[in-house]
Structures are given as structure tokens and as C-alpha cells.
Motif scaffolding. Structure first.
Motif, PDB file in Angstrom:
ATOM      1  N   LEU A  83       0.814  -1.216   0.000  1.00 38.02           N
ATOM      2  CA  LEU A  83       0.000   0.000   0.000  1.00 38.02           C
ATOM      3  C   LEU A  83       0.847   1.266   0.000  1.00 38.02           C
ATOM      4  O   LEU A  83       0.508   2.247  -0.666  1.00 38.02           O
ATOM      5  CB  LEU A  83      -0.920   0.015   1.223  1.00 38.02           C
ATOM      6  N   TYR A  84       1.948   1.246   0.755  1.00 36.68           N
ATOM      7  CA  TYR A  84       2.672   2.499   1.011  1.00 36.68           C
ATOM      8  C   TYR A  84       4.090   2.547   0.460  1.00 36.68           C
ATOM      9  O   TYR A  84       4.729   3.598   0.519  1.00 36.68           O
ATOM     10  CB  TYR A  84       2.707   2.772   2.516  1.00 36.68           C
ATOM     11  N   GLY A  85       4.609   1.428  -0.050  1.00 36.43           N
ATOM     12  CA  GLY A  85       5.969   1.455  -0.556  1.00 36.43           C
ATOM     13  C   GLY A  85       7.009   1.633   0.530  1.00 36.43           C
ATOM     14  O   GLY A  85       8.106   2.131   0.273  1.00 36.43           O
ATOM     15  N   ILE A  86       6.671   1.233   1.757  1.00 42.68           N
ATOM     16  CA  ILE A  86       7.600   1.312   2.890  1.00 42.68           C
ATOM     17  C   ILE A  86       8.099  -0.099   3.181  1.00 42.68           C
ATOM     18  O   ILE A  86       7.303  -1.016   3.381  1.00 42.68           O
ATOM     19  CB  ILE A  86       6.887   1.892   4.134  1.00 42.68           C
ATOM     20  N   GLU A  87       9.427  -0.288   3.195  1.00 49.32           N
ATOM     21  CA  GLU A  87       9.982  -1.608   3.466  1.00 49.32           C
ATOM     22  C   GLU A  87       9.603  -2.039   4.885  1.00 49.32           C
ATOM     23  O   GLU A  87       9.793  -1.294   5.846  1.00 49.32           O
ATOM     24  CB  GLU A  87      11.507  -1.602   3.330  1.00 49.32           C
ATOM     25  N   VAL A  88       9.078  -3.256   5.006  1.00 44.97           N
ATOM     26  CA  VAL A  88       8.683  -3.785   6.307  1.00 44.97           C
ATOM     27  C   VAL A  88       9.535  -5.007   6.642  1.00 44.97           C
ATOM     28  O   VAL A  88       9.573  -5.978   5.892  1.00 44.97           O
ATOM     29  CB  VAL A  88       7.196  -4.169   6.337  1.00 44.97           C
ATOM     30  N   GLN A  89      10.218  -4.930   7.769  1.00 43.22           N
ATOM     31  CA  GLN A  89      10.926  -6.078   8.324  1.00 43.22           C
ATOM     32  C   GLN A  89      10.120  -6.563   9.522  1.00 43.22           C
ATOM     33  O   GLN A  89       9.665  -5.748  10.321  1.00 43.22           O
ATOM     34  CB  GLN A  89      12.334  -5.683   8.751  1.00 43.22           C
ATOM     35  N   TYR A  90       9.934  -7.869   9.634  1.00 43.90           N
ATOM     36  CA  TYR A  90       9.113  -8.356  10.733  1.00 43.90           C
ATOM     37  C   TYR A  90       9.699  -9.608  11.355  1.00 43.90           C
ATOM     38  O   TYR A  90      10.420 -10.372  10.708  1.00 43.90           O
ATOM     39  CB  TYR A  90       7.677  -8.610  10.276  1.00 43.90           C
ATOM     40  N   GLN A  91       9.377  -9.812  12.616  1.00 43.00           N
ATOM     41  CA  GLN A  91       9.851 -10.970  13.369  1.00 43.00           C
ATOM     42  C   GLN A  91       8.717 -11.486  14.237  1.00 43.00           C
ATOM     43  O   GLN A  91       8.034 -10.715  14.910  1.00 43.00           O
ATOM     44  CB  GLN A  91      11.050 -10.603  14.240  1.00 43.00           C
ATOM     45  N   ARG A  92       8.512 -12.789  14.233  1.00 46.24           N
ATOM     46  CA  ARG A  92       7.492 -13.430  15.062  1.00 46.24           C
ATOM     47  C   ARG A  92       8.094 -13.788  16.419  1.00 46.24           C
ATOM     48  O   ARG A  92       9.053 -14.551  16.502  1.00 46.24           O
ATOM     49  CB  ARG A  92       6.976 -14.690  14.366  1.00 46.24           C
ATOM     50  N   LEU A  93       7.545 -13.219  17.476  1.00 43.67           N
ATOM     51  CA  LEU A  93       7.980 -13.471  18.846  1.00 43.67           C
ATOM     52  C   LEU A  93       6.753 -13.596  19.729  1.00 43.67           C
ATOM     53  O   LEU A  93       5.727 -12.949  19.475  1.00 43.67           O
ATOM     54  CB  LEU A  93       8.851 -12.321  19.368  1.00 43.67           C
ATOM     55  N   SER A  94       6.833 -14.386  20.779  1.00 51.55           N
ATOM     56  CA  SER A  94       5.740 -14.434  21.744  1.00 51.55           C
ATOM     57  C   SER A  94       5.643 -13.093  22.460  1.00 51.55           C
ATOM     58  O   SER A  94       6.593 -12.298  22.479  1.00 51.55           O
ATOM     59  CB  SER A  94       5.967 -15.557  22.763  1.00 51.55           C
ATOM     60  N   THR A  95       4.491 -12.829  23.069  1.00 49.64           N
ATOM     61  CA  THR A  95       4.331 -11.555  23.781  1.00 49.64           C
ATOM     62  C   THR A  95       5.327 -11.425  24.919  1.00 49.64           C
ATOM     63  O   THR A  95       5.851 -10.334  25.166  1.00 49.64           O
ATOM     64  CB  THR A  95       2.899 -11.414  24.333  1.00 49.64           C
ATOM     65  N   GLY A  96       5.597 -12.519  25.623  1.00 50.16           N
ATOM     66  CA  GLY A  96       6.582 -12.462  26.700  1.00 50.16           C
ATOM     67  C   GLY A  96       7.977 -12.145  26.185  1.00 50.16           C
ATOM     68  O   GLY A  96       8.736 -11.418  26.830  1.00 50.16           O
ATOM     69  N   GLU A  97       8.314 -12.688  25.008  1.00 54.14           N
ATOM     70  CA  GLU A  97       9.620 -12.392  24.417  1.00 54.14           C
ATOM     71  C   GLU A  97       9.722 -10.928  24.014  1.00 54.14           C
ATOM     72  O   GLU A  97      10.776 -10.287  24.218  1.00 54.14           O
ATOM     73  CB  GLU A  97       9.859 -13.296  23.210  1.00 54.14           C
ATOM     74  N   VAL A  98       8.653 -10.380  23.437  1.00 56.89           N
ATOM     75  CA  VAL A  98       8.672  -8.962  23.075  1.00 56.89           C
ATOM     76  C   VAL A  98       8.798  -8.103  24.324  1.00 56.89           C
ATOM     77  O   VAL A  98       9.595  -7.155  24.367  1.00 56.89           O
ATOM     78  CB  VAL A  98       7.413  -8.578  22.278  1.00 56.89           C
ATOM     79  N   GLN A  99       8.016  -8.413  25.343  1.00 53.16           N
ATOM     80  CA  GLN A  99       8.086  -7.642  26.581  1.00 53.16           C
ATOM     81  C   GLN A  99       9.500  -7.647  27.149  1.00 53.16           C
ATOM     82  O   GLN A  99      10.054  -6.591  27.503  1.00 53.16           O
ATOM     83  CB  GLN A  99       7.109  -8.220  27.611  1.00 53.16           C
ATOM     84  N   SER A 100      10.124  -8.815  27.227  1.00 45.48           N
ATOM     85  CA  SER A 100      11.496  -8.903  27.754  1.00 45.48           C
ATOM     86  C   SER A 100      12.474  -8.124  26.887  1.00 45.48           C
ATOM     87  O   SER A 100      13.369  -7.439  27.404  1.00 45.48           O
ATOM     88  CB  SER A 100      11.932 -10.371  27.832  1.00 45.48           C
TER      89      SER A 100
END
Length: 381
Positions: A83-100
Motif C-alpha cells: 500500500l505504502y511502498g515502505i519496506e517492512v521487516q518483521y519478526q514473530r515473537l511471543s508476547t513475553g519475548e517482546v516484553q522482555s
């Protein structure tokens, strides 16, 4: 035609209302167009102001940590980039992993936004000043203020109902009836048959802690979890981990969100999975999205929030095996969820403020009460 299932929907639930796995890093596929004069289609994310869109494009990149299922995460990120032409990098992590991770990075985050996963860890992060307040224009489409943080630190994108998923073939083979309520799970006959997610890594498990304390009171709720531990075979890193092993029979009874069970039935063909809504009542998750305080791409992050609160994003869930109820008024609900008898309003009243203030303490108390079992069975690596 829907595959034949054994769906067990037990009991009526108390009156009206008040996920998380191994990580991987990806970059969305290149956008079809990066022309700066183009904007999102009318009637959805186009509600984001043109100056925000342009400022986000100037930053050029967005880094997303996703705690929803990976197929939905990938689809949402790829569509944003398209939609926007913005490069998106993503990583799948559990919520606890993101919080830490964001606690360790202490307002100098390597990511920009958080997408998906239940709000208890979001609330902890908000209370620590790790989420950036933003008043989203598209928040006007939320069906209730229940589905947002009062200060704009997070916004709800979906809602899921907590319950049990059972392998009906295995229960029949063992001559066991299906558990109908939370306290049924304490029966010795279910010893070694139950899977739950890890209290240290999964937002789903944190919701279970808060639910038991709110249902039974502080001391009895913690004792319930200690007693339940005697029947637990495996604690998975991801909240959806138990659901992924029920159909094969490796897990006979899984505690988690019932939409994950629907995914296994509908998308993976496991007609031997039954869904159980606990008869004395259950709680629900609000799957959320938020901006990290101190992020490198704040305008792209704000644009992501507007996008996440639009049909362009949330309707991708059901197209990619995630059948949660949606919480914005201009999106189409996944009909499959209601076809299984699930009702998004038929849940207990959940005290989000208590969860916000006390989740960390409650998890620590549960781990202390479990004693040496916590050392052996709750590894985070």
C-alpha cells in the motif's frame, strides 16, 4: 462445506464483557509500487492524514514484532508495504519475548511496533513507559473503549475467547469424558494429558493466571494453578502451541484460545478436535497493536497503527487462518467463528486494571508457589 467436527460448547457464561512461539525474521516482499504520489484505497487506511503518509514514506522502513500467528503477520506486513511502498521487516515473537526484549532495550528499541498477542504484556510495558502514546484517527471505529488504552498506548484489533481444545478420539479411546469446566481439569484422571503455555513467555498463560485469580480470589487462584500443574504434561513457549498438537493426539487437552482450535479444524483438517467453553465462565483476550517508545521510525509506526485499525489489515486475519472476532465497526466479522457457537459477548467481566497493575507480581507468585517445578518445566530458551 465445513469439515465434520466434534465441537463441544458447554455451559452458559456469566454476563457481558468488561497469542507466541519460535521466532523468525523476515522482510515483506517488495512492493509493487513505491511511487510517493499514491495513497491507500479510499474508505480504509486513507483516513490517515496525507502528511503522515508522506512522513512515513520519507522514513522508508518499518520494523514489526508480531505476536499473532505468522501467516497473518506476514500478510499484514506485506500488504502495508504494498500500500505504502515502505519496506517492512518483521519478526514473530511471543508476547513475553517482546516484553522482555523492549525492557532490556529500555526505550532504545530495535523494533518500531508490536502487532498481535494478548494485552496483559502490553499493559505491563505501558506501565513501564515502554509504549508511545498516540491518538489514532481510526480509533473512532473501535466498537468500545474497552478495546483501547485510555492514553493511546495500545489499540485492540481482535478478540479471542479462552477455553479448552480436546482430542475426542483420544478421550474416547481412554474412556474419559470431556472436561466441562476449569475445576474438572484438576481431576487425577487427566494427569499428563493437559498442555498449557509458559507463564514466562506467553501472554495467553498470563491471561490464564489473571483469570484464575479473578474467578477464585488471589490465594485460591494461585493454588488452582499449583494443583493444575500436577496434570500438565507440557508448557509451550507459544500460547497457540497446545492447539497445534491436539489434532495429532500428542496433546489430548489444550488450554488456549478457541479460534486457534478452529484453525486446526478448518485449515488443517483435524475433525477430531472439540471446543469447550468452560461452563462456569471464561475470559477473553484483546489482541493489540502499539508503538515502542523511542522507536527509529515514529511516523511509519503511527501509520501502521492507522492501518492496523482498518479493514485493509484486520480482514486479512480470516484469510490467513486467524479467526478471532474483530473489534472495529467497519470490518467484516469472520462468519466461521460464530458458526462454531462462539459468542464474543458471552464472557466474564475481566478486570484489565488489576491485570495491568499486578500481572508481573502474580506470575512471580505462581512461579514461587510451584517451587522446583518452575526450574525444570518453565525454560524460556
Amino acid at each position: 462445506m465445513k469439515k465434520l467436527i466434534a465441537a463441544i460448547l458447554t455451559g452458559a457464561i456469566a454476563a457481558s464483557l468488561m497469542a507466541c512461539g519460535g521466532s523468525s525474521t523476515s522482510t515483506a516482499q517488495p512492493a509493487e509500487s513505491t511511487k510517493t504520489e499514491s495513497t491507500a484505497p479510499a474508505g480504509s487506511t486513507a483516513e490517515a492524514a496525507d502528511d503522515l503518509v508522506e512522513a512515513a514514506k520519507a522514513e522508508g522502513t518499518l520494523v514489526v514484532y508480531g505476536s499473532c500467528e505468522e501467516d497473518y503477520l506476514a500478510a499484514a506486513c506485506e500488504n502495508f508495504q504494498k500500500l505504502y511502498g515502505i519496506e517492512v521487516q518483521y519478526q514473530r515473537l511471543s508476547t513475553g519475548e517482546v516484553q522482555s526484549k523492549i525492557e532490556e532495550e529500555n526505550k532504545n528499541p530495535s523494533g518500531d511496533v508490536w502487532f498481535g498477542g494478548t494485552t496483559d504484556p502490553y499493559n505491563v510495558a505501558a506501565s513501564e513507559g515502554l509504549l508511545m502514546p498516540y491518538e489514532a484517527k481510526n480509533a473512532s471505529h473501535l466498537i468500545s473503549d474497552t478495546y483501547r488504552d485510555a492514553n493511546g498506548c495500545w489499540y485492540g484489533i481482535y478478540k479471542g475467547i479462552l477455553g479448552f481444545m480436546v482430542n475426542t478420539d483420544e478421550l474416547d479411546r481412554m474412556g474419559l469424558e470431556t472436561p466441562a469446566d476449569w475445576k474438572d481439569l484438576l481431576d487425577e484422571k487427566y494427569k499428563g494429558l493437559i498442555w498449557l503455555s509458559n507463564y514466562n513467555t506467553a501472554g495467553t498463560a498470563k491471561l490464564v493466571v489473571n483469570t484464575m485469580i479473578q474467578k477464585y480470589g488471589h490465594d485460591e487462584g494461585i493454588q488452582y494453578l499449583v494443583d493444575l500443574d500436577k496434570n500438565i504434561q507440557v508448557y509451550t513457549k507459544s500460547g497457540s502451541g497446545p492447539s497445534k498438537n491436539v489434532g495429532t493426539g500428542e496433546c489430548v487437552i489444550g488450554i488456549g484460545f478457541l479460534h486457534d482450535g478452529i484453525t486446526q479444524i478448518e485449515d488443517n483438517g483435524y475433525g477430531n478436535i472439540g471446543l469447550v467453553i468452560p461452563s462456569s465462565g471464561t475470559s477473553f483476550e484483546i489482541g493489540a497493536t502499539a508503538i515502542f517508545e523511542g522507536c527509529k521510525h515514529p511516523n511509519a509506526a503511527k501509520l501502521w497503527i492507522e492501518y492496523a485499525l482498518s479493514p485493509d489489515c484486520v480482514e486479512l486475519a480470516a484469510q490467513n487462518g486467524s479467526y478471532q472476532f474483530l473489534v472495529i465497526d467497519n470490518a467484516k466479522q469472520p462468519e466461521i467463528a460464530t458458526s462454531f457457537g462462539l459468542d464474543p459477548d458471552n464472557v466474564m467481566e475481566y478486570d484489565f486494571e488489576d491485570a495491568k497493575e499486578n500481572t508481573t507480581k502474580y506470575v512471580e507468585e505462581v512461579m514461587t508457589a510451584l517451587g522446583s517445578a518452575a526450574d525444570d518445566r518453565f525454560k524460556t530458551e
